[in-house]
Structures are given as C-alpha cells and as structure tokens.
Motif scaffolding. Structure first.
Motif, PDB file in Angstrom:
ATOM      1  N   GLU A  68       0.839  -1.207   0.000  1.00  0.00           N
ATOM      2  CA  GLU A  68       0.000   0.000   0.000  1.00  0.00           C
ATOM      3  C   GLU A  68       0.868   1.249   0.000  1.00  0.00           C
ATOM      4  O   GLU A  68       0.584   2.217  -0.724  1.00  0.00           O
ATOM      5  N   ARG A 123      -4.905   9.868   4.345  1.00  0.00           N
ATOM      6  CA  ARG A 123      -6.289   9.426   4.132  1.00  0.00           C
ATOM      7  C   ARG A 123      -6.361   8.262   3.149  1.00  0.00           C
ATOM      8  O   ARG A 123      -7.340   7.515   3.152  1.00  0.00           O
ATOM      9  N   ARG A 124      -5.347   8.111   2.314  1.00  0.00           N
ATOM     10  CA  ARG A 124      -5.333   7.036   1.324  1.00  0.00           C
ATOM     11  C   ARG A 124      -4.694   5.762   1.866  1.00  0.00           C
ATOM     12  O   ARG A 124      -4.771   4.715   1.224  1.00  0.00           O
ATOM     13  N   THR A 155      -5.435   3.409   3.906  1.00  0.00           N
ATOM     14  CA  THR A 155      -6.545   2.829   4.667  1.00  0.00           C
ATOM     15  C   THR A 155      -6.164   1.536   5.379  1.00  0.00           C
ATOM     16  O   THR A 155      -6.630   1.285   6.486  1.00  0.00           O
ATOM     17  N   TYR A 156      -5.315   0.726   4.769  1.00  0.00           N
ATOM     18  CA  TYR A 156      -4.929  -0.526   5.427  1.00  0.00           C
ATOM     19  C   TYR A 156      -3.987  -0.241   6.585  1.00  0.00           C
ATOM     20  O   TYR A 156      -4.092  -0.876   7.646  1.00  0.00           O
ATOM     21  N   ASP A 185      -4.104   2.322   8.437  1.00  0.00           N
ATOM     22  CA  ASP A 185      -4.997   2.795   9.492  1.00  0.00           C
ATOM     23  C   ASP A 185      -5.649   1.620  10.221  1.00  0.00           C
ATOM     24  O   ASP A 185      -5.741   1.618  11.454  1.00  0.00           O
ATOM     25  N   MET A 186      -6.087   0.613   9.486  1.00  0.00           N
ATOM     26  CA  MET A 186      -6.693  -0.572  10.103  1.00  0.00           C
ATOM     27  C   MET A 186      -5.674  -1.318  10.962  1.00  0.00           C
ATOM     28  O   MET A 186      -5.998  -1.810  12.048  1.00  0.00           O
ATOM     29  N   THR A 235     -12.639  -2.726   8.887  1.00  0.00           N
ATOM     30  CA  THR A 235     -13.285  -2.239   7.670  1.00  0.00           C
ATOM     31  C   THR A 235     -14.517  -1.429   8.078  1.00  0.00           C
ATOM     32  O   THR A 235     -15.049  -1.606   9.193  1.00  0.00           O
ATOM     33  N   GLU A 242       0.643   7.377  12.401  1.00  0.00           N
ATOM     34  CA  GLU A 242       0.566   6.917  11.018  1.00  0.00           C
ATOM     35  C   GLU A 242       1.716   7.467  10.188  1.00  0.00           C
ATOM     36  O   GLU A 242       2.249   6.767   9.309  1.00  0.00           O
TER      37      GLU A 242
END
Length: 452
Positions: free
Chosen positions: A286, A303-304, A306-307, A309-310, A375, A408
């Motif tokens: 990613e 913001r892009r 996403t993984y 962030d998870m 998710t 992050e």
C-alpha cells in the motif's frame, strides 16, 4: 442485583493486583471470572467497579469527574492545581479550547513537515546501522530497542508541537522531561532507577524548574508578539486570556500525556507486524502504491493509507497505550436495560480498556491480530464503545487526532524503508507503567526493504 466480585482482603487489594502482574491484567482476570460488571478493592479508592461491556459503558459516558486520590502522584507537576482532576465546570471550557487546536487539521498540517523530518532522522540512523551488513543478510547485527527510540521520537515531536519549535536546546528539554517522569512515575510503579532517592529527587526538581522556565520563556514571547514561529497551543491559550502559570501547566500535562503514548503505539504495531509478515507485506505494498518513490507521505496521503490505518487500530485494540481509565460517580448510577446494576455515588468506575478490547462478545477470537476487523462494515456492526483506545466521554484524550496523525506518519516512514523481525528468544511482556509498556523493551532486527 448485587455486583459480583472477589472477597475483600485486609490489604485493600494490593496483593491481588500484584499477583496478577498489574491492574491491567487483574481486570482481565476479574471480568473473565465474574462477568461484565465487577466490584473490587483498589488502593486509593474507597469502592471500585469495573465495566467491560461497551453497551453498559454508555450509561457512564457522561461522567466528568476523576477520582482525585488516583491522580495525586501527578500533583507535583502543576502549580495551578492538578489538571487531571479539575472540576467539571472548569474542565469543560478548558477542554473545548484544547480541542479547537489539537483536533484541527490546520494545526496538524502546520507541524507535519517538522514531524516528518524528525521521523526521517530516526529512519536514517536505523538505515545506517542496517547498511553495515552485507547484501546477503541486510539485517542489523544490533537489534533496535523500539520503545527507547520511538518514545524519544514522540517526546521530540510533542516538544516541537507544544513549544512551537522555539526551544534553543530541544535535547535538553527531552532529557529534563525524562528526569521528571522517571522520578514521579518511578515512585508510582516502583521502577528501578540509578542513584539514591535524594539524588533522583534533586535532579527531578532541577529538571522541573528548567522545564517551567523554558515554557515560561515561550509564553512570554507569545504574549509580547516577538515570535513569528508560534506554538498553536500556547497561542490559543494566550489569546483566550489564560494566566501564564495555567498555560505552563497545560503545556506540561500535554507533554506528559503525549510523551509515551504515540511511541508505545508505534512500538506495539511494529511488534505485531514483525510476527505477521503477510500483513506487513500488504502494508508495504500500500505504501509503495500511494507514495511511489517518495520516502515519506504528505499530509493528504494519510487518508489514502486505509490498510495502515486498520493495522494501527487493531494494534491499539490488542495493546491499548492506556490500558484503563477511571471516573467517579457524582450520583447513583444504574446500568443495564432494567437498571440491574446499582452503583452508588462516590464510586470509582473503571474503564478497563484492555478488557473491553478483548471482550469475545464483540471481538471473535480476540487474541488474534486481524486488521480487517476495522473495515467500515465491521466497525458499523459493533457497539460504539467496543473500541476506546483514547477513553470515552468528556475526559477522553484531547490529543487523540494528533496522536493518530503522528503514529501513522512514523509508521509510514519506517515501513516504507524497513522490514522488522523479532529477536529470537527475546520475550515481550506487557506491563503497566502509566502506559502499556514492555518489561524489557521490544527488540527487533531491522533490514532495508530495498538496498540504499
């Protein structure tokens, strides 16, 4: 119904907490044995109840009072009163002011470039260390100590943020804050430390005086308008008319709250990724897709990711930096649809964050590391308070949004360049030390994802 729990002991609960290995583990044991609501003994609290069910927690979310005795150890850090237990009528406006700065995108973007520089400096140091090994085995001979390096980074970042980058000697600020924390948190958690008690106390007092003087200088510059490079936090407090001593105390409590939490969250995330290389590889893919050849993200890139962030959220579920929170009831509280649990006024109510995050009713196979739990669809299917790494209600962490941005960013910088592997036979044991710490640090070998 009566709230279940263990029989009271003559020692006020000290032995039970110690035998469990700390309050965080004791709460896990209590809820496993007695259910979602448990009464128990705790030193410093006349009566204590722990609530591990996210639905039942909703009835406590409005409470805006902390138990003063549990936060007494922080009192020496402040001159205008312990900010961790300020009265609700005073706390509300103060909190709104902090959130206007700490939760705002303009403030995050303003400091993002400097945060990136600090994270990159650490990555450069690790890369130089890893590069000393031949291409057949690019792993560093000397493991990195994640908590040591990453908490130092997080303190440097929060010093930059809280003081506006206006400190002549940021390294001395970092060292001084470490002296203060070692003394005050060391007393609370009986952490072994060098030198005699008197020597440590004297060093901590000198460090505290230096920190206060440093913050006072920055506050004075803001009040006079002499500084172009300003601290968003201090600027907002000055503009709101707060007195200098209260501004100083606010900056100090923010540095205290942010000092270990971000570094610890990143450390546990890298620990988990080192044990789950498939997940780590997906994070790397990613990052390659979003960043391309760039070594670090721009603010908008987060913001892009996403993984990533998870992954961070699942890490903070399994290892929440703050393993519990506490409030004090100001009136009788009834929990449950039929009010079956009655909690009297003056009771210390614990939010056992770790136990909430390990509740199998809402987290199937809770010990497993599964980032896909976060998710949008999975998140929407759970109760709102099933995931509470930053606490709940009016005493939740004001710096939560800033902490996530920092974490992050650091993860993106490090995972773009490195692979992390656990050191064989190095045992990682979570312990309670204001945050969820690792007893003997988290040591990992670092290798370059691509030759430099």
């Amino acid at each position: 119904m009566d709230i279940p729990g263990p029989e009271p002991g003559a020692d006020g609960g000290v032995g039970a907490v110690a035998a469990a290995g700390g309050l965080h583990r004791y709460q896990l044991q209590l809820h496993a044995a007695y259910g979602p609501v448990v009464r128990f003994q705790l030193p410093g609290a006349q009566a204590a109840v722990s609530v591990a069910d996210p639905v039942l927690l909703e009835a406590t979310a409005h409470i805006d009072k902390r138990p003063e005795r549990l936060f007494e150890f922080l009192a020496p850090l402040f001159e205008t009163g312990n900010l961790q237990v300020m009265p609700a009528d005073e706390h509300g406006p103060w909190r709104r002011l902090l959130l206007s700065v700490l939760a705002g995108r303009p403030s995050h973007e303003r400091h993002f470039a400097r945060f990136t520089t600090l994270a990159t400096e650490l990555a450069d140091r690790w890369a130089e260390q890893a590069a000393h090994v031949g291409p057949a085995d690019r792993a560093s001979h000397e493991p990195v100590e994640l908590q040591k390096d990453l908490t130092a980074l997080s303190l440097r970042m929060i010093c930059e943020y809280a003081l506006g980058g206006e400190v002549a000697d940021p390294g001395r600020v970092v060292a001084a804050f470490e002296d203060v924390l070692t003394e005050h948190l060391g007393k609370l958690y009986e952490v072994p430390a060098p030198a005699t008690r008197e020597e440590r106390a004297e060093r901590a007092q000198a460090a505290l005086a230096f920190l206060r003087a440093t913050v006072d200088q920055v506050v004075a510059a803001h009040r006079s308008g002499d500084r172009a490079d300003r601290s968003d936090l201090i600027g907002a407090l000055v503009e709101a008319g707060e007195r200098p001593a209260r501004i100083r105390d606010t900056v100090m409590v923010m540095m205290l709250a942010a000092h270990h939490t971000t570094g610890v969250a990143v450390s546990w995330t890298l620990h988990l990724l080192g044990r789950h290389p498939v997940v780590a590889e997906r994070v790397g893919e990613e990052l390659d897709r979003v960043l391309g050849d760039r070594a670090a993200p721009e603010y908008a890139d987060l913001r892009r990711l996403t993984y990533l962030d998870m992954v961070l959220k699942e890490s903070m579920r399994l290892f929440p930096p703050g393993p519990y929170g506490a409030r004090e009831t100001t009136g009788t509280l009834f929990l449950g649809e039929r009010g079956e649990y009655e909690i009297p006024a003056g009771t210390t109510v614990f939010y056992p964050i770790w136990a909430v995050h390990m509740n199998p009713d809402h987290w199937p196979e809770p010990e497993k590391f599964v980032p896909e739990r976060f998710t949008p669809e999975e998140t929407a299917a759970r109760p709102r308070l099933a995931y509470i790494p930053f606490g709940i209600g009016p005493r939740s962490c004001e710096g939560a949004a800033l902490a996530v941005i920092e974490a992050e960013l650091v993860l993106a910088v490090l995972l773009k360049r490195f692979r992390f592997r656990p050191v064989p036979e190095h045992e990682v044991t979570p312990i309670e030390r204001f945050v969820l710490w690792a007893a003997d640090d988290i040591r990992m070998t670092v290798s370059l994802r691509v030759p430099e």
